[in-house]
Scaffold this motif. Structure first.
Motif, PDB file in Angstrom:
ATOM      1  N   LYS A 184      72.548 -29.519 -23.285  1.00  0.00           N
ATOM      2  CA  LYS A 184      72.896 -29.721 -21.876  1.00  0.00           C
ATOM      3  C   LYS A 184      71.735 -29.337 -20.958  1.00  0.00           C
ATOM      4  N   ALA A 185      71.122 -28.200 -21.238  1.00  0.00           N
ATOM      5  CA  ALA A 185      70.011 -27.750 -20.406  1.00  0.00           C
ATOM      6  C   ALA A 185      68.831 -28.720 -20.487  1.00  0.00           C
ATOM      7  N   THR A 186      68.534 -29.195 -21.695  1.00  0.00           N
ATOM      8  CA  THR A 186      67.413 -30.110 -21.874  1.00  0.00           C
ATOM      9  C   THR A 186      67.712 -31.472 -21.269  1.00  0.00           C
ATOM     10  N   PHE A 187      68.966 -31.909 -21.360  1.00  0.00           N
ATOM     11  CA  PHE A 187      69.351 -33.198 -20.772  1.00  0.00           C
ATOM     12  C   PHE A 187      69.090 -33.182 -19.261  1.00  0.00           C
ATOM     13  N   LYS A 188      69.426 -32.062 -18.634  1.00  0.00           N
ATOM     14  CA  LYS A 188      69.209 -31.976 -17.191  1.00  0.00           C
ATOM     15  C   LYS A 188      67.716 -31.926 -16.853  1.00  0.00           C
ATOM     16  N   SER A 189      66.963 -31.131 -17.607  1.00  0.00           N
ATOM     17  CA  SER A 189      65.545 -30.925 -17.268  1.00  0.00           C
ATOM     18  C   SER A 189      64.654 -32.082 -17.690  1.00  0.00           C
ATOM     19  N   LYS A 190      65.085 -32.875 -18.685  1.00  0.00           N
ATOM     20  CA  LYS A 190      64.240 -33.960 -19.157  1.00  0.00           C
ATOM     21  C   LYS A 190      64.808 -35.337 -18.818  1.00  0.00           C
ATOM     22  N   VAL A 191      66.075 -35.600 -19.211  1.00  0.00           N
ATOM     23  CA  VAL A 191      66.629 -36.938 -19.012  1.00  0.00           C
ATOM     24  C   VAL A 191      66.911 -37.195 -17.533  1.00  0.00           C
ATOM     25  N   ILE A 192      67.711 -36.320 -16.920  1.00  0.00           N
ATOM     26  CA  ILE A 192      68.048 -36.546 -15.509  1.00  0.00           C
ATOM     27  C   ILE A 192      66.796 -36.506 -14.639  1.00  0.00           C
ATOM     28  N   MET A 193      65.891 -35.553 -14.898  1.00  0.00           N
ATOM     29  CA  MET A 193      64.650 -35.476 -14.125  1.00  0.00           C
ATOM     30  C   MET A 193      63.818 -36.749 -14.291  1.00  0.00           C
ATOM     31  N   TYR A 194      63.702 -37.246 -15.528  1.00  0.00           N
ATOM     32  CA  TYR A 194      62.925 -38.460 -15.782  1.00  0.00           C
ATOM     33  C   TYR A 194      63.521 -39.661 -15.055  1.00  0.00           C
ATOM     34  N   LEU A 195      64.841 -39.786 -15.104  1.00  0.00           N
ATOM     35  CA  LEU A 195      65.488 -40.901 -14.424  1.00  0.00           C
ATOM     36  C   LEU A 195      65.361 -40.771 -12.906  1.00  0.00           C
ATOM     37  N   TYR A 196      65.567 -39.559 -12.405  1.00  0.00           N
ATOM     38  CA  TYR A 196      65.601 -39.331 -10.964  1.00  0.00           C
ATOM     39  C   TYR A 196      64.217 -39.477 -10.325  1.00  0.00           C
ATOM     40  N   GLU A 197      63.192 -38.962 -11.016  1.00  0.00           N
ATOM     41  CA  GLU A 197      61.860 -38.917 -10.424  1.00  0.00           C
ATOM     42  C   GLU A 197      60.932 -40.027 -10.896  1.00  0.00           C
ATOM     43  N   ASP A 198      61.306 -40.747 -11.967  1.00  0.00           N
ATOM     44  CA  ASP A 198      60.354 -41.703 -12.533  1.00  0.00           C
ATOM     45  C   ASP A 198      61.011 -43.051 -12.824  1.00  0.00           C
ATOM     46  N   ALA A 199      61.694 -43.168 -13.957  1.00  0.00           N
ATOM     47  CA  ALA A 199      62.151 -44.473 -14.438  1.00  0.00           C
ATOM     48  C   ALA A 199      63.049 -45.202 -13.448  1.00  0.00           C
ATOM     49  N   ALA A 200      63.998 -44.481 -12.843  1.00  0.00           N
ATOM     50  CA  ALA A 200      64.963 -45.118 -11.927  1.00  0.00           C
ATOM     51  C   ALA A 200      64.793 -44.617 -10.497  1.00  0.00           C
ATOM     52  N   LYS A 201      63.596 -44.207 -10.149  1.00  0.00           N
ATOM     53  CA  LYS A 201      63.378 -43.594  -8.837  1.00  0.00           C
ATOM     54  C   LYS A 201      63.803 -44.509  -7.694  1.00  0.00           C
ATOM     55  N   SER A 202      63.514 -45.794  -7.804  1.00  0.00           N
ATOM     56  CA  SER A 202      63.827 -46.730  -6.713  1.00  0.00           C
ATOM     57  C   SER A 202      65.308 -47.070  -6.636  1.00  0.00           C
ATOM     58  N   LYS A 246      67.839 -44.736  -7.865  1.00  0.00           N
ATOM     59  CA  LYS A 246      68.554 -43.541  -8.323  1.00  0.00           C
ATOM     60  C   LYS A 246      69.913 -43.377  -7.654  1.00  0.00           C
ATOM     61  N   HIS A 247      70.029 -43.757  -6.386  1.00  0.00           N
ATOM     62  CA  HIS A 247      71.319 -43.580  -5.711  1.00  0.00           C
ATOM     63  C   HIS A 247      72.368 -44.525  -6.292  1.00  0.00           C
ATOM     64  N   ARG A 248      71.955 -45.678  -6.769  1.00  0.00           N
ATOM     65  CA  ARG A 248      72.893 -46.615  -7.405  1.00  0.00           C
ATOM     66  C   ARG A 248      73.179 -46.184  -8.840  1.00  0.00           C
ATOM     67  N   LEU A 249      72.125 -45.675  -9.551  1.00  0.00           N
ATOM     68  CA  LEU A 249      72.346 -45.243 -10.940  1.00  0.00           C
ATOM     69  C   LEU A 249      73.305 -44.062 -10.989  1.00  0.00           C
ATOM     70  N   PHE A 250      73.106 -43.089 -10.111  1.00  0.00           N
ATOM     71  CA  PHE A 250      73.984 -41.908 -10.086  1.00  0.00           C
ATOM     72  C   PHE A 250      75.092 -42.095  -9.034  1.00  0.00           C
ATOM     73  N   GLU A 251      75.777 -43.223  -9.107  1.00  0.00           N
ATOM     74  CA  GLU A 251      76.775 -43.537  -8.094  1.00  0.00           C
ATOM     75  C   GLU A 251      78.042 -42.712  -8.233  1.00  0.00           C
ATOM     76  N   GLY A 252      78.189 -42.017  -9.360  1.00  0.00           N
ATOM     77  CA  GLY A 252      79.389 -41.227  -9.562  1.00  0.00           C
ATOM     78  C   GLY A 252      79.303 -39.813  -9.008  1.00  0.00           C
TER      79      GLY A 252
END
Length: 600
Positions: free
Chosen positions: A539-557, A559-565
């Motif tokens: 859980k800790a690694t998912f937040k620090s690596k996966v969510i961070m990567y999606l939020y700041e890099d891969a899905a940055k443009s 992110k508000h639609r990806l994390f719509e929940g």
């Protein structure tokens, strides 16, 4: 041809003479003294005493004796008025003339006196044209050297050498080394090493087979050093002049120790072996490989396994290096750097980089009857400016069908000296041998990477690792979220659902997707029941690596639609929502996609 030591003796005769430069622009100066003890030459320049290292003259002299002519700025690695002083010193010798080669002034050792000492002579036009033509050849050689087709006397056989008496054996070996130009100041430290000689000669009471007469030693001191405690001669009186020093051959070599002679001959004959770039070694792997793919696809893991396969059952070696934006040619290939010897003295030596270390290991192996593979692994090759890092080595990357470099490059003086120190000799031109492999990983998704030009790319075999390749062991079930939103989640299915959403819904390029090992095995490790062994770590690694990567890099443009929940205004709010709601942070449609992938 004159030795460097003999040339220094001639320089003594120039002391006090006004020495003029080739250009005629610099003020004449005089030689005050040649300080052999401190390896310096003292000059009087406009009434001021200055000194320069004799090493400068040695470098230029070696080039003059091996090539038709020497361009001093190139030899000393720079330019400027200070470079004219060593050039001027040598140009005023009676057997040195100057000429212009490709618009640059060069000096040439012509082997005979053509003008008065302390004066300059420009080479006549016909002779200069001949020297210029020689310099334009692929492998220019000083015309005073014997033609390459005139073979030296054959080296005596091992048995013939072992039958010689001690003194004759020693001097015969020294003559062999001299004939094949194996001195050059680089093999001598081996012969002067007490430890090395103890191994070779099984005799702990000698300094080495060569006794160096220290600079400034008086005749009385020398005669005392020539005797042991009983007054008997310790060394033969015969001398061997090498560079600036005189050496005396030890007579304290017990004739019953033939095993010591054998060890010495093993070493000597290894120096005499030819340097081979085509060893005939075969492999199922490409010599130049770049493995690329999205983050976490297992690029490094693939090369690690292939490395084990390549080297399995061999004595081959590998070296790993990681490129970064500040990585340079001098780090990769090598450069002169200050080093400290055993006495704490600082000197400048050529310090090889990983490319040169692996190249030398491959060349050493290629001289044997059973060549072994040697591998250079480059991680993140496109995170550095590869054209600058590889420099002229870039030319060597073109491989022939046999696996060696299709083309060669001229070895610089620094590299030549390093090869001599390692191999006992150096070719004028070098190639990458067929037993040297260069493999690399590349991730074009990383921020801050540098583009590769087409010329560089075409010299490599590119191998793509797909986004879902190597995912057989990836998985692990973990409970995410808190009641009433908690549920079991399979990591590999979750990864694929995220990738599918990024690619299909938001048209994110594949190199931004997550490979199976985006999270390491230690993070999603699971037991026989399929459940993760350390869910809190995941859980800790998912937040620090996966969510961070999606939020700041891969899905940055998006992110508000990806994390719509959840509230996606801040990264921290997404992490807080993940703790409470698990994968529902991605919205209801994503949960439906995950469920269908689980069921399907």
């Amino acid at each position: 041809m004159k030795s460097f030591q003999e040339m220094l003796v001639d320089l003594e005769e120039l002391r006090g003479m006004p020495l003029s430069s080739i250009s005629g622009q610099a003020t004449p100066f005089q030689i005050e003294e040649i300080d052999r003890e401190n390896d310096r030459i003292l000059l009087n320049v406009n009434g001021t005493s200055k000194s320069r290292p004799l090493e400068e003259l040695r470098k230029i002299w070696e080039v003059m004796c091996s090539l038709p002519a020497a361009h001093v700025d190139s030899v000393l690695g720079g330019s400027g008025s200070s470079r004219s002083q060593p050039e001027t010193i040598l140009a005023n010798l009676p057997y040195v003339e100057w000429l212009t080669v490709v618009g640059k002034k060069n000096i040439a050792y012509v082997g005979e006196d053509t003008h008065e000492k302390g004066t300059l002579r420009k080479m006549d036009d016909d002779k200069a044209a001949e020297y210029q033509a020689l310099m334009s050849l692929p492998h220019p050689r000083n015309p005073l050297l014997p033609p390459l087709d005139e073979r030296e006397e054959p080296v005596p056989t091992r048995d013939a050498l072992l039958e010689l008496d001690n003194k004759t054996f020693i001097f015969t070996c020294l003559e062999i080394m001299s004939t094949h130009r194996l001195f050059n100041g680089y093999t001598l430290p081996i012969l002067e090493s007490r430890e090395q000689c103890a191994l070779l000669f099984r005799h702990n009471n000698i300094h080495g087979i060569l006794f160096k007469r220290p600079q400034g030693m008086s005749d009385e001191e020398y005669r005392a050093a020539m005797q042991d405690d009983t007054g008997h001669p310790r060394y033969y009186a015969d001398t061997y002049s090498i560079a600036e020093d005189e050496y005396y051959v030890s007579s304290q070599w017990r004739p019953d120790r033939e095993d010591a002679r054998g060890a010495f001959l093993d070493w000597l004959f290894e120096l005499l072996l030819a340097i081979r770039f085509e060893t005939g070694i075969t492999s199922i792997f490409e010599r130049n490989r770049i493995v690329f793919g999205a983050p976490g696809t297992g690029k490094s893991h693939t090369l690690k396994e292939d490395c084990q396969t390549l080297l399995n059952g061999t004595t081959g070696t590998f070296e790993r290096v990681t490129f970064h934006p500040e990585y340079t040619y001098s780090q990769f290939v090598g450069s002169y750097k200050p080093v400290t010897n055993a006495q704490g003295e600082i000197r400048y030596d050529f310090v090889p980089g990983p490319f040169m270390r692996v190249l030398v290991a491959a060349l050493k192996s290629g001289r044997t009857e059973a060549p072994q593979p040697h591998l250079l692994l480059i991680e993140e090759i496109n995170r550095a400016k590869v054209a600058a890092v590889f420099g002229e080595v870039f030319q060597l990357l073109d491989r022939s069908d046999e696996g060696s470099s299709e083309y060669e490059i001229h070895a610089t003086e620094d590299i030549k000296k390093y090869l001599i120190s390692e191999l006992g000799k150096s070719p004028d031109s070098i190639k990458i041998p067929d037993n040297m492999f260069i493999w690399a990983t590349m991730n074009s998704a990383d921020q801050g990477v540098y583009p590769m030009d087409t010329a560089f790319k075409r010299r490599w075999n590119f191998e793509y690792i797909g986004i879902d390749d190597n995912d057989d062991e990836v998985g692990g079930v973990v409970e995410l979220g808190t009641a009433p939103n908690s549920r079991d989640i399979d990591w590999n299915v979750l990864r694929k659902a995220i990738n599918d959403t990024l690619a299909v819904t938001y048209n994110i390029n594949e190199d931004k997707l997550m490979g199976p090992y985006f999270l390491s095995k230690q993070v999603f490790a699971y037991g026989e029941d399929g459940r993760m062994l350390n869910p809190e770590k995941f859980k800790a690694t998912f937040k620090s690596k996966v969510i961070m990567y999606l939020y700041e890099d891969a899905a940055k443009s998006v992110k508000h639609r990806l994390f719509e929940g959840c509230d996606s205004s801040k990264y921290s709010s997404v992490c807080a929502a993940f703790d409470a709601r698990g994968i529902e942070i991605f919205g209801a449609s994503f949960v439906d996609k995950y469920n269908s992938m689980i069921e399907g």
